[in-house]
Design a protein around this motif. Structure first.
Motif, PDB file in Angstrom:
ATOM      1  N   ALA A 202      69.214 -19.477 -15.186  1.00  0.00           N
ATOM      2  CA  ALA A 202      67.861 -19.646 -14.736  1.00  0.00           C
ATOM      3  C   ALA A 202      67.483 -20.969 -15.029  1.00  0.00           C
ATOM      4  O   ALA A 202      66.917 -21.991 -14.490  1.00  0.00           O
ATOM      5  N   VAL A 203      67.850 -21.399 -16.400  1.00  0.00           N
ATOM      6  CA  VAL A 203      67.544 -22.757 -16.956  1.00  0.00           C
ATOM      7  C   VAL A 203      68.022 -24.014 -16.046  1.00  0.00           C
ATOM      8  O   VAL A 203      67.495 -24.631 -15.740  1.00  0.00           O
ATOM      9  N   ALA A 204      69.371 -23.768 -15.849  1.00  0.00           N
ATOM     10  CA  ALA A 204      70.041 -24.743 -14.989  1.00  0.00           C
ATOM     11  C   ALA A 204      69.334 -24.953 -13.672  1.00  0.00           C
ATOM     12  O   ALA A 204      69.073 -26.152 -13.282  1.00  0.00           O
ATOM     13  N   LEU A 205      68.952 -23.774 -12.972  1.00  0.00           N
ATOM     14  CA  LEU A 205      68.485 -23.893 -11.447  1.00  0.00           C
ATOM     15  C   LEU A 205      67.001 -24.546 -11.680  1.00  0.00           C
ATOM     16  O   LEU A 205      66.641 -25.435 -10.929  1.00  0.00           O
ATOM     17  N   ARG A 206      66.304 -24.097 -12.762  1.00  0.00           N
ATOM     18  CA  ARG A 206      64.877 -24.943 -12.809  1.00  0.00           C
ATOM     19  C   ARG A 206      64.945 -26.347 -12.977  1.00  0.00           C
ATOM     20  O   ARG A 206      64.430 -27.374 -12.410  1.00  0.00           O
ATOM     21  N   ALA A 207      66.051 -26.603 -13.944  1.00  0.00           N
ATOM     22  CA  ALA A 207      66.067 -28.203 -14.108  1.00  0.00           C
ATOM     23  C   ALA A 207      66.427 -28.944 -12.945  1.00  0.00           C
ATOM     24  O   ALA A 207      66.298 -30.055 -12.680  1.00  0.00           O
ATOM     25  N   LEU A 208      67.205 -28.350 -11.859  1.00  0.00           N
ATOM     26  CA  LEU A 208      67.651 -28.868 -10.538  1.00  0.00           C
ATOM     27  C   LEU A 208      66.818 -28.674  -9.583  1.00  0.00           C
ATOM     28  O   LEU A 208      67.025 -28.946  -8.422  1.00  0.00           O
ATOM     29  N   GLY A 209      65.499 -28.390  -9.998  1.00  0.00           N
ATOM     30  CA  GLY A 209      64.453 -28.288  -9.079  1.00  0.00           C
ATOM     31  C   GLY A 209      64.359 -27.229  -8.132  1.00  0.00           C
ATOM     32  O   GLY A 209      63.833 -26.977  -7.220  1.00  0.00           O
ATOM     33  N   ALA A 210      64.971 -25.859  -8.717  1.00  0.00           N
ATOM     34  CA  ALA A 210      65.147 -24.698  -7.850  1.00  0.00           C
ATOM     35  C   ALA A 210      64.528 -23.568  -8.554  1.00  0.00           C
ATOM     36  O   ALA A 210      65.266 -22.389  -8.827  1.00  0.00           O
ATOM     37  N   GLU A 211      63.311 -23.691  -9.184  1.00  0.00           N
ATOM     38  CA  GLU A 211      62.845 -22.534 -10.053  1.00  0.00           C
ATOM     39  C   GLU A 211      62.546 -21.526  -9.152  1.00  0.00           C
ATOM     40  O   GLU A 211      62.741 -20.161  -9.517  1.00  0.00           O
ATOM     41  N   ASP A 212      62.214 -21.448  -7.843  1.00  0.00           N
ATOM     42  CA  ASP A 212      61.974 -20.409  -7.188  1.00  0.00           C
ATOM     43  C   ASP A 212      63.273 -19.548  -7.168  1.00  0.00           C
ATOM     44  O   ASP A 212      63.160 -18.262  -7.124  1.00  0.00           O
ATOM     45  N   VAL A 213      64.379 -20.154  -6.899  1.00  0.00           N
ATOM     46  CA  VAL A 213      65.720 -19.692  -6.867  1.00  0.00           C
ATOM     47  C   VAL A 213      65.998 -18.756  -8.250  1.00  0.00           C
ATOM     48  O   VAL A 213      66.486 -17.785  -8.066  1.00  0.00           O
ATOM     49  N   ALA A 214      65.694 -19.573  -9.274  1.00  0.00           N
ATOM     50  CA  ALA A 214      65.678 -18.840 -10.587  1.00  0.00           C
ATOM     51  C   ALA A 214      65.332 -17.692 -10.714  1.00  0.00           C
ATOM     52  O   ALA A 214      65.525 -16.671 -11.128  1.00  0.00           O
TER      53      ALA A 214
END
Length: 449
Positions: A202-214
């Motif tokens: 989840a942290v990786a996804l949010r950093a990459l601009g995909a918090e909704d996916v996280a």
């Protein structure tokens, strides 16, 4: 930092659901065929060392103290997990997800009881803790580690110690030195680290601009069917370490200033250390390459490479050369049970085995990603593709003949990402399917590790 790119929620469609069920059904057929062919091989006298092919397990229906906890945890996540993942603040969501994953993983392990499910997993005569008492001098152990890999030499390491680089064994030795020796303490540490993989993803996804996916996929990371083997297998711990290495690198590649440099360096250190946990985790390098490829942050790459190189230099200076260890492991692998495990069977049966760790929701998610790859943000789709590529490469290599339901856990945790494509109205049903698979495996079978 890449611009936020929202996932496109899939509308409820009977046609799409039918194709999802076709994919899941096809996966089930693969499992059944792998089981039937595996039993035929055993009946023909070919010892594939699997009592319940394609899994390393035995048929043993049972319940245990973890049964009610596992059922309640699964029900809570299915009913409330998706809503809480959307509503909670970011920090609380991560903490809640990690805590729920720990409870889920530990409760599954406790279905087999405290001793058989936790304590005894890492203390058998083939496991890491068996050799910990041999280490009286850590520096000497590291310096002479390669001398005890080949099993035709006196004093060779036990199965799992010799088959891995010394990094993982070193962790258990350190735990013993600080008073956390024994299977109970080591097992809890493994669960805590392994269960944290869902938060790291989840942290990786949010950093990459995909918090909704996280937020969408976190419940699937919590109820991972592979949790059956995260508790307690060191491979589950490897999944957590690799995931945090990728997450920290993603933070370092998308943040700014000193914080970014430190995160990239820390990510590099963890990623470098993963190479000394398992030789197969070299394939995990595809994940950080995706992060660096989509962010194009050279500064982060420099710090990450510096961190990884520091780890490699430390082990080399200590006396362990990775390539020598890998060469010796290929020798003992060729002479091990792999010699009687036919490649033609395991090259496809391994895919059936890993389906038990993935579950039907991941199959449906991958089906949807294959049908509409642009429905996911680019970074998300590439991370999932990298994990799938790592599994396929490991499969074709022939160095993973069996037991991949645990060995491939570091890659499986990233295959939760396509689950973001499942319609929100169907999420609870897919989560329930994930939980039911894990509960069935843990209550009907006795897994070795």
């Amino acid at each position: 930092m890449p611009a936020p790119d929202a996932v496109r929620p899939a509308p409820v469609s009977r046609r799409a659901l039918r194709w999802d069920l076709v994919a899941v059904g096809s996966a089930a057929v693969l499992v059944v065929v792998a089981a039937l062919v595996g039993r035929a091989l055993l009946a023909a006298g070919i010892d594939i060392f699997l009592d319940f092919p394609p899994l390393l397990a035995s048929w043993q229906p049972h319940i245990g103290p973890g049964t009610p906890i596992a059922i309640v945890t699964a029900a809570a996540v299915v009913l409330h997990g998706p809503a809480l993942a959307q509503r909670l603040s970011w920090g609380r969501m991560l903490a809640a997800g990690w805590a729920a994953a720990v409870v889920w993983t530990l409760s599954l392990a406790l279905v087999d009881g405290w001793h058989d499910g936790v304590v005894g997993r890492l203390t058998s005569n083939q496991e890491y803790l068996h050799d910990v008492p041999r280490v009286t001098d850590i520096a000497e152990m590291l310096r002479t580690f390669s001398d005890h890999i080949l099993t035709d030499r006196p004093g060779f390491w036990t199965t799992h110690v010799g088959a891995h680089p010394p990094g993982v064994f070193l962790l258990f030795v350190w735990l013993d030195r600080i008073g956390l020796g024994g299977g109970g303490a080591a097992g809890i540490v493994v669960i805590l680290v392994g269960a944290s993989a869902c938060a790291a993803v989840a942290v990786a996804l949010r950093a990459l601009g995909a918090e909704d996916v996280a937020r969408s996929v976190l419940p699937f990371g919590v109820l991972l069917p592979g949790a059956v083997w995260v508790g307690v297998s060191a491979d589950g711990m490897f999944a957590g370490v690799l995931a945090w290495g990728v997450a920290l690198l993603a933070v370092g590649a998308t943040a700014a200033g000193r914080r970014a440099d430190l995160a990239a360096l820390a990510g590099g250190l963890l990623l470098g250390y993963t190479l000394y946990l398992s030789y197969g985790l070299a394939l995990g390098g595809l994940l950080p390459l995706v992060v660096l490829g989509v962010t194009r942050r050279r500064r982060a790459a420099v710090f990450a490479v510096a961190g990884a190189a520091t780890v490699g230099a430390a082990f080399t200076a200590g006396g362990f050369w990775w390539l020598t260890g890998y060469r010796d492991v290929t020798v003992i692998y060729a002479a091990s049970i792999a010699a009687t495990r036919p490649y033609w069977y395991f090259v496809w049966a391994d895919l059936a085995a890993v389906l038990f760790a993935m579950g039907p929701a991941m199959v449906a998610g991958l089906r949807r990603m294959a049908a509409a790859p642009r429905a996911l943000p680019v970074a998300v789709a590439l991370l999932a593709a990298a994990a799938l590529a790592a599994i396929l490469a490991a499969d074709v290599s022939g160095f993973s003949k069996g037991e991949v339901e645990r060995i491939w856990l570091p890659f499986v945790v990233w295959l939760t990402l396509p689950c973001a494509l499942l319609p929100r109205a169907q999420v609870r049903a897919w989560l329930a399917a994930q939980a039911l698979l894990a509960l069935a495996v843990n209550h009907l079978l006795f897994t070795v590790w």
